[in-house]
Scaffold this motif. Sequence first.
Motif, PDB file in Angstrom:
ATOM      1  N   LYS A 159       0.813  -1.222   0.000  1.00 28.47           N
ATOM      2  CA  LYS A 159       0.000   0.000   0.000  1.00 28.47           C
ATOM      3  C   LYS A 159       0.843   1.266   0.000  1.00 28.47           C
ATOM      4  CE  LYS A 159      -3.845  -2.296   2.294  1.00 28.47           C
ATOM      5  NZ  LYS A 159      -4.782  -2.296   3.443  1.00 28.47           N
ATOM      6  N   LYS A 183      -4.730   4.976   0.468  1.00 32.18           N
ATOM      7  CA  LYS A 183      -5.792   4.098   0.943  1.00 32.18           C
ATOM      8  C   LYS A 183      -6.267   3.234  -0.201  1.00 32.18           C
ATOM      9  CE  LYS A 183     -10.189   4.169   3.452  1.00 32.18           C
ATOM     10  NZ  LYS A 183     -11.255   5.043   4.029  1.00 32.18           N
ATOM     11  N   GLU A 184      -6.175   1.931  -0.034  1.00 31.16           N
ATOM     12  CA  GLU A 184      -6.547   1.004  -1.090  1.00 31.16           C
ATOM     13  C   GLU A 184      -8.067   0.941  -1.237  1.00 31.16           C
ATOM     14  OE1 GLU A 184      -6.058  -3.422  -0.710  1.00 31.16           O
ATOM     15  OE2 GLU A 184      -4.375  -3.029  -2.056  1.00 31.16           O
ATOM     16  N   LEU A 216      -8.171  -0.977  -6.577  1.00 28.39           N
ATOM     17  CA  LEU A 216      -6.754  -1.291  -6.377  1.00 28.39           C
ATOM     18  C   LEU A 216      -6.522  -2.597  -5.623  1.00 28.39           C
ATOM     19  CD1 LEU A 216      -5.337   2.267  -5.615  1.00 28.39           C
ATOM     20  CD2 LEU A 216      -5.027   0.913  -7.680  1.00 28.39           C
ATOM     21  N   LYS A 217      -7.579  -3.270  -5.229  1.00 26.26           N
ATOM     22  CA  LYS A 217      -7.420  -4.579  -4.610  1.00 26.26           C
ATOM     23  C   LYS A 217      -7.083  -5.636  -5.667  1.00 26.26           C
ATOM     24  CE  LYS A 217     -10.172  -4.043  -0.410  1.00 26.26           C
ATOM     25  NZ  LYS A 217     -11.366  -4.479   0.348  1.00 26.26           N
ATOM     26  N   ARG A 238      -3.228  -2.468  -9.690  1.00 27.10           N
ATOM     27  CA  ARG A 238      -2.144  -1.808  -8.950  1.00 27.10           C
ATOM     28  C   ARG A 238      -0.990  -1.478  -9.889  1.00 27.10           C
ATOM     29  NH1 ARG A 238      -3.925  -5.330  -4.643  1.00 27.10           N
ATOM     30  NH2 ARG A 238      -2.469  -6.986  -5.187  1.00 27.10           N
TER      31      ARG A 238
END
Length: 448
Positions: A249, A264-265, A269-270, A275
Amino acid sequence: MLLNNKYYYKKILIIGFGETGKSIAKFLSAKKCKIFFWDDNNKNNYNKKFKKICPKELELNYYDFIFVSPGVSKKHFLVKKIISKGIHISTDIELFLYSISNLDAKIKLIAITGTNGKSTVAMMIAKVLNTKPLGNYGNLVLDNLNKINKNVVVELSSFQLDYINKIRPSISVITNIKPDHISHHGNFKNYKNTKFNITKDQKKNDYLILNYDDLNLRRKYNNKKSEKLKIIWVSNKNTLKKGISLKNKKLVDNYFDYKSHEFKENIFLKLEHNRLNFCIAFAALKASNMNANTIFKKILNFKGLPHRIEFIGKVNKTSFYNDSKATNVAATCSALESFDKVILIAGGSKKGENYKPLTKFTNRIFAVFLFGETAKDIGKVFGSASRKYFCKDMTEAVRFSFKASEFSKNNYPVLLSPASASYGLYKNFKKRGEHFKNIFKKLREDAA
């Protein structure tokens, strides 16, 4: 808009009269050009002021410029004839670049290509720069010429790059290179070389942004001293001493500011591949002299594009994801990396690909439901040990996959990621994705 006389009052031949071909015709007819064209599809409706040629009576020297639309193969009988005569082939991209150079010499061109992820990266960059991505993204370059600002973001496919004679982006991006469109380009080497065309005319102080995690890109560009341009490597798996990385992160900028940026993910972006796309877009935007805080503020609100591992909802406890844009094996492999265990729906029309890379993800696939022309070929690589089922169509595949999810007692998510083109069954990947969504909606209604 006034251009010099290069394209005024000329005789123009356009090969391939789909959306791009018609866009070229519209643009040049406004410059008092006389438009001739050829298209293999005789069912299309054509503007009567444009004249369809007779190939048997074709005199190539009659035309001042010959344009070829992307997707028309170099093996096409007319293109082969043009090439054999040593006649220059033009494209809508070439015409667009010429036009913007007449508009303003200070316009910054950011060009993005790659097998997968290029549309997402193009949209992320364009969002921060308050513009919209052009080219292969779906916004025709010539139709949007009067709407551009100081930053022009263009997504380029291998079809477009195949015919581009000269292009010099201030910033070029290659997201990755995996086997794709082999039947069109002839072999993987030809396909790769079209992608590399995006940077061949770049010069000193121009930027080339590359995915370090891609083996084909490392083989081509790593450990090569470049005196003509600045190469920025980006990674989602390695912390680069001279580049930009994303880990735990944190985005580590070891190229521009030499700082670590915490963020903050979000849901977008998970996903593993997003990413990496985020890192690539960040690098391009920093190369555009954007402030890191501004980039983060705008880009972290990005929710992704439709049909790219798009979460569409749940039926009972089973989540459904639409990845219809996965028209090749590499895209499906990338999607599978974002799941611990998943039920896969795949299949479509053939592109000359090898499906063996999918076997690396056998342990992540609880069951696979296959349909379309490639179903048997994909099924073969999973062998007899896998839970695989052949379905007559998408509807059957979705309904059976839902039953499999409930049967598993773990409610494994259902992922449509075809690893195949859509042609033959659907007009394009968007129509395929929309059909998947409609089946999902009906499934949810029936389960309510």
